[in-house]
Design a protein around this motif. Structure first.
Motif, PDB file in Angstrom:
ATOM      1  N   SER A  16       0.177   4.672   1.867  1.00 50.52           N
ATOM      2  CA  SER A  16      -0.801   3.829   2.567  1.00 50.52           C
ATOM      3  C   SER A  16      -1.544   2.916   1.592  1.00 50.52           C
ATOM      4  O   SER A  16      -2.725   2.627   1.767  1.00 50.52           O
ATOM      5  CB  SER A  16      -1.808   4.680   3.349  1.00 50.52           C
ATOM      6  OG  SER A  16      -1.154   5.466   4.314  1.00 50.52           O
ATOM      7  N   ALA A  17      -0.845   2.471   0.548  1.00 53.37           N
ATOM      8  CA  ALA A  17      -1.446   1.564  -0.425  1.00 53.37           C
ATOM      9  C   ALA A  17      -1.320   0.128   0.056  1.00 53.37           C
ATOM     10  O   ALA A  17      -0.488  -0.193   0.909  1.00 53.37           O
ATOM     11  CB  ALA A  17      -0.752   1.719  -1.775  1.00 53.37           C
ATOM     12  N   VAL A  18      -2.157  -0.733  -0.494  1.00 55.20           N
ATOM     13  CA  VAL A  18      -2.077  -2.173  -0.241  1.00 55.20           C
ATOM     14  C   VAL A  18      -1.779  -2.846  -1.575  1.00 55.20           C
ATOM     15  O   VAL A  18      -2.412  -2.550  -2.594  1.00 55.20           O
ATOM     16  CB  VAL A  18      -3.387  -2.729   0.350  1.00 55.20           C
ATOM     17  CG1 VAL A  18      -3.266  -4.230   0.612  1.00 55.20           C
ATOM     18  CG2 VAL A  18      -3.737  -1.992   1.638  1.00 55.20           C
ATOM     19  N   VAL A  19      -0.805  -3.762  -1.561  1.00 49.43           N
ATOM     20  CA  VAL A  19      -0.346  -4.396  -2.790  1.00 49.43           C
ATOM     21  C   VAL A  19      -0.722  -5.875  -2.773  1.00 49.43           C
ATOM     22  O   VAL A  19      -0.341  -6.611  -1.858  1.00 49.43           O
ATOM     23  CB  VAL A  19       1.183  -4.259  -2.943  1.00 49.43           C
ATOM     24  CG1 VAL A  19       1.639  -4.779  -4.305  1.00 49.43           C
ATOM     25  CG2 VAL A  19       1.604  -2.811  -2.748  1.00 49.43           C
ATOM     26  N   GLY A  20      -1.470  -6.293  -3.781  1.00 51.02           N
ATOM     27  CA  GLY A  20      -1.806  -7.695  -3.914  1.00 51.02           C
ATOM     28  C   GLY A  20      -0.683  -8.461  -4.587  1.00 51.02           C
ATOM     29  O   GLY A  20       0.293  -7.874  -5.064  1.00 51.02           O
ATOM     30  N   PRO A  21      -0.787  -9.776  -4.668  1.00 47.89           N
ATOM     31  CA  PRO A  21       0.244 -10.565  -5.358  1.00 47.89           C
ATOM     32  C   PRO A  21       0.081 -10.459  -6.869  1.00 47.89           C
ATOM     33  O   PRO A  21      -0.994 -10.113  -7.364  1.00 47.89           O
ATOM     34  CB  PRO A  21      -0.051 -11.993  -4.882  1.00 47.89           C
ATOM     35  CG  PRO A  21      -1.529 -11.991  -4.635  1.00 47.89           C
ATOM     36  CD  PRO A  21      -1.860 -10.617  -4.115  1.00 47.89           C
ATOM     37  N   LEU A  57      -4.523  -1.184  -3.940  1.00 49.12           N
ATOM     38  CA  LEU A  57      -5.568  -0.357  -3.342  1.00 49.12           C
ATOM     39  C   LEU A  57      -4.892   0.943  -2.918  1.00 49.12           C
ATOM     40  O   LEU A  57      -4.044   0.940  -2.024  1.00 49.12           O
ATOM     41  CB  LEU A  57      -6.187  -1.053  -2.131  1.00 49.12           C
ATOM     42  CG  LEU A  57      -6.945  -2.349  -2.403  1.00 49.12           C
ATOM     43  CD1 LEU A  57      -7.418  -2.970  -1.088  1.00 49.12           C
ATOM     44  CD2 LEU A  57      -8.122  -2.113  -3.325  1.00 49.12           C
ATOM     45  N   VAL A  58      -5.255   2.036  -3.580  1.00 50.20           N
ATOM     46  CA  VAL A  58      -4.583   3.323  -3.359  1.00 50.20           C
ATOM     47  C   VAL A  58      -5.613   4.352  -2.918  1.00 50.20           C
ATOM     48  O   VAL A  58      -6.681   4.467  -3.538  1.00 50.20           O
ATOM     49  CB  VAL A  58      -3.877   3.801  -4.647  1.00 50.20           C
ATOM     50  CG1 VAL A  58      -3.208   5.148  -4.430  1.00 50.20           C
ATOM     51  CG2 VAL A  58      -2.860   2.764  -5.111  1.00 50.20           C
ATOM     52  N   PRO A  59      -5.326   5.115  -1.854  1.00 52.52           N
ATOM     53  CA  PRO A  59      -6.258   6.183  -1.458  1.00 52.52           C
ATOM     54  C   PRO A  59      -6.544   7.113  -2.632  1.00 52.52           C
ATOM     55  O   PRO A  59      -5.640   7.491  -3.380  1.00 52.52           O
ATOM     56  CB  PRO A  59      -5.502   6.901  -0.333  1.00 52.52           C
ATOM     57  CG  PRO A  59      -4.588   5.857   0.237  1.00 52.52           C
ATOM     58  CD  PRO A  59      -4.173   5.016  -0.939  1.00 52.52           C
ATOM     59  N   ALA A  60      -7.813   7.481  -2.795  1.00 58.85           N
ATOM     60  CA  ALA A  60      -8.218   8.301  -3.936  1.00 58.85           C
ATOM     61  C   ALA A  60      -7.425   9.611  -3.997  1.00 58.85           C
ATOM     62  O   ALA A  60      -7.118  10.104  -5.089  1.00 58.85           O
ATOM     63  CB  ALA A  60      -9.718   8.597  -3.854  1.00 58.85           C
ATOM     64  N   ALA A  61      -7.066  10.146  -2.851  1.00 62.16           N
ATOM     65  CA  ALA A  61      -6.353  11.423  -2.823  1.00 62.16           C
ATOM     66  C   ALA A  61      -4.944  11.319  -3.409  1.00 62.16           C
ATOM     67  O   ALA A  61      -4.347  12.329  -3.766  1.00 62.16           O
ATOM     68  CB  ALA A  61      -6.269  11.941  -1.389  1.00 62.16           C
ATOM     69  N   ALA A  99       2.843   3.825   4.967  1.00 60.48           N
ATOM     70  CA  ALA A  99       3.734   2.984   4.162  1.00 60.48           C
ATOM     71  C   ALA A  99       2.890   1.915   3.496  1.00 60.48           C
ATOM     72  O   ALA A  99       1.825   1.534   4.015  1.00 60.48           O
ATOM     73  CB  ALA A  99       4.810   2.356   5.034  1.00 60.48           C
ATOM     74  N   PRO A 100       3.318   1.401   2.356  1.00 52.16           N
ATOM     75  CA  PRO A 100       2.512   0.377   1.687  1.00 52.16           C
ATOM     76  C   PRO A 100       2.496  -0.938   2.454  1.00 52.16           C
ATOM     77  O   PRO A 100       3.469  -1.290   3.125  1.00 52.16           O
ATOM     78  CB  PRO A 100       3.220   0.213   0.324  1.00 52.16           C
ATOM     79  CG  PRO A 100       4.619   0.682   0.557  1.00 52.16           C
ATOM     80  CD  PRO A 100       4.519   1.768   1.585  1.00 52.16           C
ATOM     81  N   LEU A 101       1.393  -1.635   2.341  1.00 51.81           N
ATOM     82  CA  LEU A 101       1.246  -2.964   2.946  1.00 51.81           C
ATOM     83  C   LEU A 101       1.367  -3.981   1.816  1.00 51.81           C
ATOM     84  O   LEU A 101       0.537  -4.008   0.900  1.00 51.81           O
ATOM     85  CB  LEU A 101      -0.119  -3.079   3.631  1.00 51.81           C
ATOM     86  CG  LEU A 101      -0.539  -4.476   4.093  1.00 51.81           C
ATOM     87  CD1 LEU A 101       0.416  -5.001   5.156  1.00 51.81           C
ATOM     88  CD2 LEU A 101      -1.965  -4.453   4.621  1.00 51.81           C
ATOM     89  N   ASP A 102       2.405  -4.813   1.882  1.00 48.05           N
ATOM     90  CA  ASP A 102       2.635  -5.823   0.855  1.00 48.05           C
ATOM     91  C   ASP A 102       2.032  -7.139   1.317  1.00 48.05           C
ATOM     92  O   ASP A 102       2.516  -7.754   2.271  1.00 48.05           O
ATOM     93  CB  ASP A 102       4.141  -5.976   0.594  1.00 48.05           C
ATOM     94  CG  ASP A 102       4.427  -6.864  -0.610  1.00 48.05           C
ATOM     95  OD1 ASP A 102       3.472  -7.445  -1.156  1.00 48.05           O
ATOM     96  OD2 ASP A 102       5.602  -6.969  -0.999  1.00 48.05           O
TER      97      ASP A 102
END
Length: 403
Positions: A266-271, A210-214, A298-301
């Motif tokens: 500020s992305a969220v990373v799935g498995p 999940l990545v911010p559109a910007a 920072a990314p959320l893993d």
């Protein structure tokens, strides 16, 4: 489309005597065949790649193009309707599109025109010279031949470029459809069909981001070219900021590098999941963002928070559990209740080791002792009940649902 190039035949007197033109017309099948031989011998992309039927098709195309040229040099026709040159350039345009669909490059097409022009000119000039055409007319004839070829090659290049652009747009549309179907779920057969249509080689795994559109274009530029991109609103992903869903192929063994790419986004990373189960990876990424909150800088893993995600799958149930186990503190002032609950959380996580609890909370061990006395007054012998302690650990170690 490219029209008449400067130097191509225009309205005026014939360039060659009619008898020479007729002689050249009679030789066109042989000239076309030799031209195709020269192209297949000298242009690597065509060498060994054309079957007999395709060679015959190209030979007919060459013959038609040269026949049109001879019509022009014999008696250029006035403007009105579709001129022979316009028809020829339209055919060249279609040839360019066909070459792009066949996977051949513009360099190959230009080389084929150069070799073909040289071969055809050598054969036609021999006939013109043998027929006694003056040198000045032969030179003029040569200029017209190569100007004609320039017009055809320019038109073919335009067709080639248009086909690539059109193919690129179609491929992106197919890939977006594939991404939408992957995250919404479908049969393996359907997914394989869509992947083939999108010219997308199925990987072993996909990892949802999940990545911010910007920031999405910046991130895409650093990921594998077969990464699928889907705007969040295409699947009604309702969040506080516009997001894109990216499905990254085979990132399981390169997760550290993936997180480096996403630094400060500020992305969220799935498995990572088998590619046909990409929806599971997205579902967990969405749940992590909802449960733990949008990451800041920072990314959320999600893999780092599997326990919290597992026990927080039902957010309403988690909220109910927190209210029930913490009910004995509900009548206290908010700041007092917060201090006692923080101390209780550290107590259960450090298994009652007072010095460790004190270090965690940055307080004196005597303060821990005092607070735990207050906690025991509120909870009584429930701290000796394994079932209650289990509920307490869950309630105190999983972040509360965000609004």
């Amino acid at each position: 489309m490219v029209g008449t190039t400067r130097g191509t035949p225009a309205v005026g007197d014939p360039v060659l005597p009619p008898v020479v033109v007729e002689d050249l017309r009679a030789q066109l099948p042989e000239i076309a065949a030799r031209t195709v031989e020269a192209i297949t011998a000298e242009v690597p992309e065509y060498t060994g790649s054309l079957d007999a039927e395709m060679r015959a098709t190209i030979a007919r195309a060459v013959e038609d193009a040269l026949a049109t040229f001879l019509r022009l040099v014999a008696r250029p026709e006035p403007v009105g309707g579709t001129s022979p040159l316009e028809a020829a350039t339209e055919g060249a345009y279609r040839l360019g599109r066909g070459e792009a669909r066949s996977g051949r490059t513009m360099d190959a097409l230009l080389a084929a025109y150069r070799v073909g022009a040289r071969s055809a000119w050598q054969q036609m000039s021999d006939t013109a010279v043998a027929s006694g055409v003056p040198a000045s007319d032969v030179a003029h004839f040569a200029a017209l031949v190569f100007a004609y070829i320039d017009a055809l090659s320019a038109s073919s290049l335009a067709g080639h470029a248009d086909e690539l652009a059109s193919t690129g747009r179609r491929r992106e549309q197919y890939r977006e459809q594939l991404a939408r179907t992957l995250v919404s779920g479908a049969s393996i057969e359907t997914l394989r069909e869509l992947a083939e249509r999108a010219a997308w080689p199925p990987p072993e795994t996909l990892t949802a981001l999940l990545v911010p559109a910007a920031r999405v274009h910046e991130v895409l530029g650093r990921l594998a070219p077969d990464t699928l991109n889907l705007p969040g609103d295409a699947i009604e992903l309702r969040t506080d900021v516009p997001l894109h869903v990216l499905l990254v192929p085979d990132a399981a063994r390169r997760r550290t590098q993936l997180l480096d790419v996403l630094a400060s986004t500020s992305a969220v990373v799935g498995p990572a999941r088998p590619w046909t189960r990409a929806a599971d990876s997205l579902r967990l990424a969405v749940r992590a963002r909802a449960l733990l909150g949008p990451p800041a800088g920072a990314p959320l893993d999600s893999v780092d928070h599997l326990a919290a995600l597992a026990v927080g799958a039902d957010l309403d149930a988690l909220a109910d559990l927190r209210r029930r186990v913490l009910a004995p503190f509900a009548d206290l002032p908010a700041d007092t209740a917060e201090r006692l609950v923080d101390t209780l959380r550290a107590w259960v996580l450090h298994q009652g080791r007072r010095s460790a609890v004190a270090a965690d909370l940055h307080v004196h061990p005597q303060t821990v002792r005092y607070r735990m006395t207050q906690v025991r007054e509120r909870l009584g012998d429930q701290l000796e009940d394994p079932t209650f302690v289990q509920d307490l650990v869950v309630a105190l170690t999983v972040a509360p649902p965000t609004a």
